[in-house]
Design an enzyme around this catalytic site. Sequence first.
Site, short mmCIF file in Angstrom:
data_model
loop_
_atom_site.label_atom_id
_atom_site.label_comp_id
_atom_site.label_asym_id
_atom_site.label_seq_id
_atom_site.Cartn_x
_atom_site.Cartn_y
_atom_site.Cartn_z
N PRO A 89 0.79 -1.15 -0.11
CA PRO A 89 -0.06 -0.13 -0.08
C PRO A 89 0.70 1.29 -0.11
CG PRO A 89 -0.45 -1.44 1.98
CD PRO A 89 0.42 -2.02 1.29
N GLU A 116 2.94 -7.43 8.57
CA GLU A 116 2.83 -5.92 8.39
C GLU A 116 3.54 -5.31 7.37
OE1 GLU A 116 0.31 -5.26 10.63
OE2 GLU A 116 0.36 -7.11 11.02
N ARG A 153 -4.12 -8.63 -20.20
CA ARG A 153 -5.11 -8.18 -20.98
C ARG A 153 -4.63 -7.43 -22.08
NH1 ARG A 153 -7.61 -3.53 -20.75
NH2 ARG A 153 -9.43 -4.22 -21.41
N ASP A 168 -8.77 0.47 -25.03
CA ASP A 168 -8.63 1.83 -25.30
C ASP A 168 -9.42 2.74 -24.44
OD1 ASP A 168 -8.02 1.13 -28.84
OD2 ASP A 168 -6.60 1.22 -27.24
C1 JF5 Z 1 0.45 -5.83 1.92
C2 JF5 Z 1 1.96 -4.88 3.94
C3 JF5 Z 1 1.49 -5.64 1.87
O1 JF5 Z 1 -2.27 -4.53 1.07
C4 JF5 Z 1 -1.66 -4.61 0.25
C5 JF5 Z 1 -2.04 -3.47 -0.94
C6 JF5 Z 1 -2.96 -2.73 -0.97
N1 JF5 Z 1 -2.65 -1.76 -2.15
N2 JF5 Z 1 -1.94 -2.25 -2.49
C7 JF5 Z 1 -1.24 -3.27 -1.85
O2 JF5 Z 1 -0.73 -5.26 -0.04
C8 JF5 Z 1 -0.30 -6.42 0.75
C9 JF5 Z 1 -0.08 -5.61 3.33
C10 JF5 Z 1 0.69 -5.02 4.17
C11 JF5 Z 1 2.59 -5.07 2.88
#
Ligand code: JF5
Length: 246
Positions: A89, A116, A153, A168
């Site tokens: 994230p 985490e 895709r 597109d």
């Molecule tokens: C993840 C720590 C990775 O939650 C996600 C994510 C959300 N938007 N893009 C990726 O990835 C998993 C969670 C916690 C690292």
Amino acid sequence: MRFTVYTLFPGLLEPYLQEALLGRALRSGRLTVELRDLRRFAGNRTGRVDDAPYGGGAGMVMRVDVAGQALDELAQDAPPPSETVLLTPAGEPLTQGLVERFAAMPHLALISGRYEGFDARVEQLVTRQVSIGDYVLMGGELPALVLLEATARLLPDVLGDADSHRQDSFSSGLLDYPEYTRPPSYRGLDVPEVLLSGHHEKVAAWRRVEALRRTFERRPDLLEGAPLTEEERALVAAWRAGPKAG
Ligand code: JF5
């Protein structure tokens, strides 16, 4: 195109990849996906891939040496990946523009974490960190599938002929215009008259305005980057000025 995905749960990705258009692309050889189990790098000392955070606090952190060994293994691949992408994230937002760049790469490696997150030093070992949106999942497996599917895709002959024209839609920089099919009236909800008219120029003009209207109402942030004509900018300005103006 080839993907190599590192994950603690290859079994989560496997069934999704076997179905529908992705399954067909894999069977045809247009797409190759190799799932590699990160657990192999746990080592026999503890068998764990995570550890407690320095400085204390809740949650566990994925060990840097686990990712390090995965990346060492990738460097031996022929050809090595163009990029090694960590799904998090905290990454750069995944956009259609980034997806188009991925689709031009012969080999892309994805790393899905759990817990985490990874030890921050992993950021120095990968070429890129990508986020699929502002929310938190339980692991990077779904983000890896999202990136993979959005990229696959765009590859030649992965979508059917009828579908390929639709790819597109985002490149206009706007949301899609609304589509309708039969029946012309359903529970008092009518298909816009112009679409039944057979007047192709009027249909095209109507669709463009409706795409613009939807984008204005739902995703005004997209209007900044969208290539609009002078006339379209004026229309948006009128909408902005209030309900009475336009
Ligand atoms: C993840 C720590 C990775 O939650 C996600 C994510 C959300 N938007 N893009 C990726 O990835 C998993 C969670 C916690 C690292």
